[in-house]
Write a protein that holds these residues in place. Structure first.
Motif, PDB file in Angstrom:
ATOM      1  N   GLN A  47       0.827  -1.198   0.000  1.00 51.37           N
ATOM      2  CA  GLN A  47       0.000   0.000   0.000  1.00 51.37           C
ATOM      3  C   GLN A  47       0.860   1.246   0.000  1.00 51.37           C
ATOM      4  OE1 GLN A  47      -2.567  -0.360   3.323  1.00 51.37           O
ATOM      5  NE2 GLN A  47      -3.475  -2.249   2.607  1.00 51.37           N
ATOM      6  N   PRO A  53      -3.625   7.497   2.458  1.00 49.08           N
ATOM      7  CA  PRO A  53      -4.542   6.418   2.820  1.00 49.08           C
ATOM      8  C   PRO A  53      -4.145   5.811   4.159  1.00 49.08           C
ATOM      9  CG  PRO A  53      -3.039   5.691   1.126  1.00 49.08           C
ATOM     10  CD  PRO A  53      -2.790   7.160   1.319  1.00 49.08           C
ATOM     11  N   THR A  69     -14.107   6.059  -7.802  1.00 46.69           N
ATOM     12  CA  THR A  69     -13.366   6.048  -6.548  1.00 46.69           C
ATOM     13  C   THR A  69     -13.857   4.923  -5.649  1.00 46.69           C
ATOM     14  OG1 THR A  69     -13.026   8.432  -6.648  1.00 46.69           O
ATOM     15  CG2 THR A  69     -12.831   7.426  -4.481  1.00 46.69           C
ATOM     16  N   ALA A 103     -10.562  -0.653  -8.064  1.00 43.15           N
ATOM     17  CA  ALA A 103      -9.625  -0.769  -6.956  1.00 43.15           C
ATOM     18  C   ALA A 103      -9.723  -2.149  -6.322  1.00 43.15           C
ATOM     19  CB  ALA A 103      -9.894   0.309  -5.914  1.00 43.15           C
ATOM     20  N   ARG A 104      -8.550  -2.721  -6.051  1.00 38.54           N
ATOM     21  CA  ARG A 104      -8.422  -4.031  -5.411  1.00 38.54           C
ATOM     22  C   ARG A 104      -9.164  -5.134  -6.163  1.00 38.54           C
ATOM     23  NH1 ARG A 104      -8.359  -2.593   1.028  1.00 38.54           N
ATOM     24  NH2 ARG A 104      -6.190  -1.931   1.042  1.00 38.54           N
ATOM     25  N   GLY A 108      -7.754   7.103  -6.623  1.00 38.14           N
ATOM     26  CA  GLY A 108      -7.581   5.696  -6.297  1.00 38.14           C
ATOM     27  C   GLY A 108      -8.357   4.713  -7.158  1.00 38.14           C
ATOM     28  N   PHE A 161      -6.430   1.504  -7.395  1.00 38.87           N
ATOM     29  CA  PHE A 161      -5.644   1.282  -6.190  1.00 38.87           C
ATOM     30  C   PHE A 161      -5.521  -0.216  -5.906  1.00 38.87           C
ATOM     31  CE2 PHE A 161      -5.648   0.697  -1.537  1.00 38.87           C
ATOM     32  CZ  PHE A 161      -4.536   1.430  -1.179  1.00 38.87           C
ATOM     33  N   GLU A 162      -4.290  -0.715  -5.827  1.00 36.59           N
ATOM     34  CA  GLU A 162      -3.971  -2.107  -5.506  1.00 36.59           C
ATOM     35  C   GLU A 162      -4.658  -3.137  -6.404  1.00 36.59           C
ATOM     36  OE1 GLU A 162      -4.616  -2.698  -1.301  1.00 36.59           O
ATOM     37  OE2 GLU A 162      -2.647  -1.863  -0.852  1.00 36.59           O
ATOM     38  N   TYR A 193      -3.168   8.691  -6.558  1.00 32.08           N
ATOM     39  CA  TYR A 193      -3.178   7.286  -6.155  1.00 32.08           C
ATOM     40  C   TYR A 193      -3.884   6.375  -7.165  1.00 32.08           C
ATOM     41  CZ  TYR A 193      -1.655   9.130  -1.653  1.00 32.08           C
ATOM     42  OH  TYR A 193      -0.955   9.763  -0.667  1.00 32.08           O
ATOM     43  N   ALA A 217      -1.736   3.279  -7.333  1.00 33.57           N
ATOM     44  CA  ALA A 217      -0.877   3.048  -6.172  1.00 33.57           C
ATOM     45  C   ALA A 217      -0.999   1.601  -5.715  1.00 33.57           C
ATOM     46  CB  ALA A 217      -1.252   4.002  -5.041  1.00 33.57           C
ATOM     47  N   SER A 240       0.356   8.976  -8.149  1.00 34.36           N
ATOM     48  CA  SER A 240      -0.488   8.176  -9.055  1.00 34.36           C
ATOM     49  C   SER A 240       0.066   6.781  -9.334  1.00 34.36           C
ATOM     50  CB  SER A 240      -0.748   8.920 -10.361  1.00 34.36           C
ATOM     51  OG  SER A 240       0.459   9.333 -10.961  1.00 34.36           O
TER      52      SER A 240
END
Length: 194
Positions: free
Chosen positions: A7, A23, A55, A63-64, A85, A88-89, A115, A118, A144
């Motif tokens: 993270q 975060p 988001t 994300a994820r 994000g 994100f991940e 992000y 990220a 980013s």
């Protein structure tokens, strides 16, 4: 291949008036209470792009999540932006199967929000027997591409000048590697020297 480098760490604020959120450790960034968990986007609809603009934790966020593109064409794009994000991940698999229509390059990856990618991992699995260049990777907002890892495999590549890290912390702990055993090079090694 294992997920990215973890993270994003908390970062100091940017210029006055431009506060960059950090975060929380172990948590989804910018979570909005009451939003249900997002469904997995899965296979990219069509093969012209993966476009992630929502988001987390809102429904439809990338994300994820694990995203997959199979045999994308030369105009294919990965876009993670608009909102904070958005990838994100996430884990993004770009698969070129043996016998796929031969292309020489992919248009690129754009990470255009804070992000955006990220802690994300991009796996390029090229089984065509031909080299494929990633023409552009743009990280143009604060943090980013912080912690992003791009695994190119043996037959995909970037060249100097293909990477853009145009904001504070945009490419901190960002890596380009052939595979999980490769020490790799920092993303900034692919930025055009000024």
């Amino acid at each position: 291949v294992t997920p990215g480098n973890g993270q994003p760490a908390g970062q100091p604020a940017g210029p006055p008036g431009n506060v960059v959120p950090a975060p929380p450790a172990g948590g989804m960034p910018w979570a909005t209470p009451g939003n249900p968990a997002a469904p997995s986007p899965g296979q990219a609809p069509g093969q012209n792009k993966i476009d992630c603009t929502i988001t987390p934790p809102a429904l439809g966020t990338c994300a994820r999540e694990r995203l997959i593109a199979t045999n994308p064409n030369i105009n294919w794009e990965l876009k993670c932006g608009t909102n904070v994000g958005s990838c994100f991940e996430s884990i993004i698999d770009i698969n070129f199967e043996a016998g796929a229509f031969p292309i020489e390059e992919l248009k690129g990856f754009w990470f255009t929000s804070q992000y955006a990618a990220a802690g994300a991992t991009i796996n390029i699995n090229n089984l065509t027997g031909r080299s494929i260049r990633i023409a552009e990777v743009k990280c143009d907002k604060a943090y980013s591409c912080q912690g992003l890892t791009i695994f190119t495999g043996p037959d995909s590549f970037l060249e100097e000048g293909d990477m853009f890290c145009n904001a504070p912390g945009a490419c901190d702990n960002c890596w380009i590697k052939k595979d999980a055993l490769d020490a790799g090079l920092p993303c900034r090694a692919y930025v055009e020297p000024i």
